[in-house]
Scaffold this motif. Structure first.
Motif, mmCIF file in Angstrom:
data_model
loop_
_atom_site.group_PDB
_atom_site.id
_atom_site.type_symbol
_atom_site.label_atom_id
_atom_site.label_comp_id
_atom_site.label_asym_id
_atom_site.label_seq_id
_atom_site.Cartn_x
_atom_site.Cartn_y
_atom_site.Cartn_z
ATOM 1 N N MET A 1 34.544 42.195 47.371
ATOM 2 C CA MET A 1 33.742 41.545 46.329
ATOM 3 C C MET A 1 32.900 40.457 46.975
ATOM 4 O O MET A 1 33.290 39.883 47.989
ATOM 5 N N LEU A 100 27.347 42.802 26.620
ATOM 6 C CA LEU A 100 28.137 42.875 27.861
ATOM 7 C C LEU A 100 27.960 44.203 28.616
ATOM 8 O O LEU A 100 27.909 44.195 29.852
ATOM 9 N N PHE A 103 25.158 43.632 30.839
ATOM 10 C CA PHE A 103 25.059 42.327 31.496
ATOM 11 C C PHE A 103 24.888 42.425 33.014
ATOM 12 O O PHE A 103 23.979 41.825 33.597
ATOM 13 N N HIS A 104 25.744 43.220 33.673
ATOM 14 C CA HIS A 104 25.710 43.246 35.134
ATOM 15 C C HIS A 104 24.520 44.013 35.697
ATOM 16 O O HIS A 104 24.289 43.962 36.902
ATOM 17 N N VAL A 144 40.012 39.700 32.633
ATOM 18 C CA VAL A 144 39.129 39.979 31.487
ATOM 19 C C VAL A 144 39.583 39.200 30.247
ATOM 20 O O VAL A 144 38.756 38.651 29.515
HETATM 21 C C1 HEM Z 1 25.820 35.135 35.557
HETATM 22 C C2 HEM Z 1 27.065 35.506 35.374
HETATM 23 C C3 HEM Z 1 27.818 36.470 36.253
HETATM 24 C C4 HEM Z 1 27.636 36.808 37.568
HETATM 25 C C5 HEM Z 1 26.582 36.266 38.538
HETATM 26 C C6 HEM Z 1 28.638 37.806 37.883
HETATM 27 C C7 HEM Z 1 28.818 38.366 39.137
HETATM 28 C C8 HEM Z 1 29.894 39.120 39.511
HETATM 29 C C9 HEM Z 1 30.255 39.449 40.863
HETATM 30 C C10 HEM Z 1 29.471 39.027 42.119
HETATM 31 C C11 HEM Z 1 31.379 40.199 40.833
HETATM 32 C C12 HEM Z 1 32.149 40.820 42.019
HETATM 33 C C13 HEM Z 1 31.960 42.297 42.066
HETATM 34 C C14 HEM Z 1 31.474 42.808 43.412
HETATM 35 O O1 HEM Z 1 31.172 41.990 44.315
HETATM 36 O O2 HEM Z 1 31.354 44.050 43.590
HETATM 37 C C15 HEM Z 1 31.738 40.327 39.436
HETATM 38 C C16 HEM Z 1 32.853 41.006 38.988
HETATM 39 C C17 HEM Z 1 33.259 41.038 37.680
HETATM 40 N N1 HEM Z 1 32.602 40.523 36.587
HETATM 41 FE FE1 HEM Z 1 30.892 39.449 36.638
HETATM 42 N N2 HEM Z 1 29.397 38.078 36.762
HETATM 43 C C18 HEM Z 1 28.935 37.274 35.751
HETATM 44 C C19 HEM Z 1 29.425 37.224 34.473
HETATM 45 C C20 HEM Z 1 30.431 38.009 33.972
HETATM 46 C C21 HEM Z 1 30.882 38.005 32.603
HETATM 47 C C22 HEM Z 1 30.301 37.127 31.504
HETATM 48 C C23 HEM Z 1 31.891 38.937 32.525
HETATM 49 C C24 HEM Z 1 32.702 39.374 31.333
HETATM 50 C C25 HEM Z 1 32.884 38.692 30.257
HETATM 51 C C26 HEM Z 1 32.085 39.483 33.846
HETATM 52 C C27 HEM Z 1 33.050 40.421 34.175
HETATM 53 C C28 HEM Z 1 33.355 40.779 35.470
HETATM 54 C C29 HEM Z 1 34.551 41.524 35.861
HETATM 55 C C30 HEM Z 1 35.655 42.023 34.937
HETATM 56 C C31 HEM Z 1 34.492 41.667 37.254
HETATM 57 C C32 HEM Z 1 35.550 42.304 38.185
HETATM 58 C C33 HEM Z 1 35.059 43.536 38.860
HETATM 59 C C34 HEM Z 1 35.691 44.806 38.360
HETATM 60 O O3 HEM Z 1 36.110 44.849 37.183
HETATM 61 O O4 HEM Z 1 35.737 45.797 39.125
HETATM 62 N N3 HEM Z 1 31.182 38.909 34.685
HETATM 63 N N4 HEM Z 1 30.818 39.682 38.664
#
Ligand code: HEM
Length: 185
Positions: A1, A100, A103-104, A144
């Protein structure tokens, strides 16, 4: 990550327990990185080792730490680093949850090699919905739950996330019942 995740864990631990405890956690995790770089990729394993070591050093269950980290992520890490992206996600809890799933796709513009979670909303009612969470990673269910609690706090809306089905127990993916109260005017 991406390093942003490990930096977020570091920020949370240092805030509550100080830098020496964080150094101890890194040692116990066998992680020899002085400073994580937000937009550099690190092995997922490293993040899970840090969580496991934090659990043993702090004497707190991993699930509780992951929930705390989810809240911290929304309220501090994401907000401080990428407040604009967070604002674009919506201006109320239900609006944010309904956005959501997409979002990503915006986050990918900042982190091109992101392996993002996949979300879907069904059974949408006035004060609840079903949130479906899919990922190739194991062990992030309680992260989560914490994220949703953090979003509730962000919008001043009391919110709960109940795990209805979990991949760890054989389901196809994690399913949460998210319930919220309308914000107090
Ligand atoms: C501007 C806000 C956000 C940024 C910049 C961001 C960025 C990231 C990054 C860099 C990762 C690591 C994944 C990787 O490197 O491959 C990640 C994982 C994750 N994010 Fe976000 N995120 C944000 C907001 C959110 C929000 C609001 C949620 C849910 C409510 C969320 C849910 C998750 C989850 C559950 C993961 C774990 C990865 C997985 O499930 O495999 N993120 N996010």
């Amino acid at each position: 990550m991406y390093g942003m995740v490990n930096r977020g864990i570091e920020q949370m631990v240092v805030l509550h327990h100080g830098v020496e405890v964080w150094e101890r956690i890194k040692r116990e995790a066998g992680v020899d990185v002085e400073m994580f770089i937000s937009n550099e990729a690190y092995a997922d394993e490293m993040t899970f080792q840090l969580v496991a070591a934090a659990s043993s050093v702090l004497g707190a269950p991993q699930d509780a730490l992951l929930r705390a980290f989810g809240e911290h992520w929304v309220l501090r890490t994401a907000e401080e680093g990428y407040g604009g992206l967070m604002s674009a996600g919506g201006s109320s809890l239900p609006e944010f949850l309904l956005n959501l799933p997409n979002f990503h796709t915006r986050v990918v513009m900042v982190f091109p090699n992101l392996q993002p979670p996949r979300f879907a909303c069904t059974d949408v009612g006035p004060n609840s919905l079903h949130l479906h969470y899919r990922t190739h990673r194991a062990g992030l269910t309680h992260f989560v739950v914490g994220l949703i609690q953090g979003l509730g706090k962000r919008f001043g809306t009391e919110a709960t996330a109940t795990v209805l089905e979990s991949k760890a127990e054989g389901a196809d993916h994690d399913l949460f019942l998210v319930e919220w109260k309308s914000p107090v005017a």
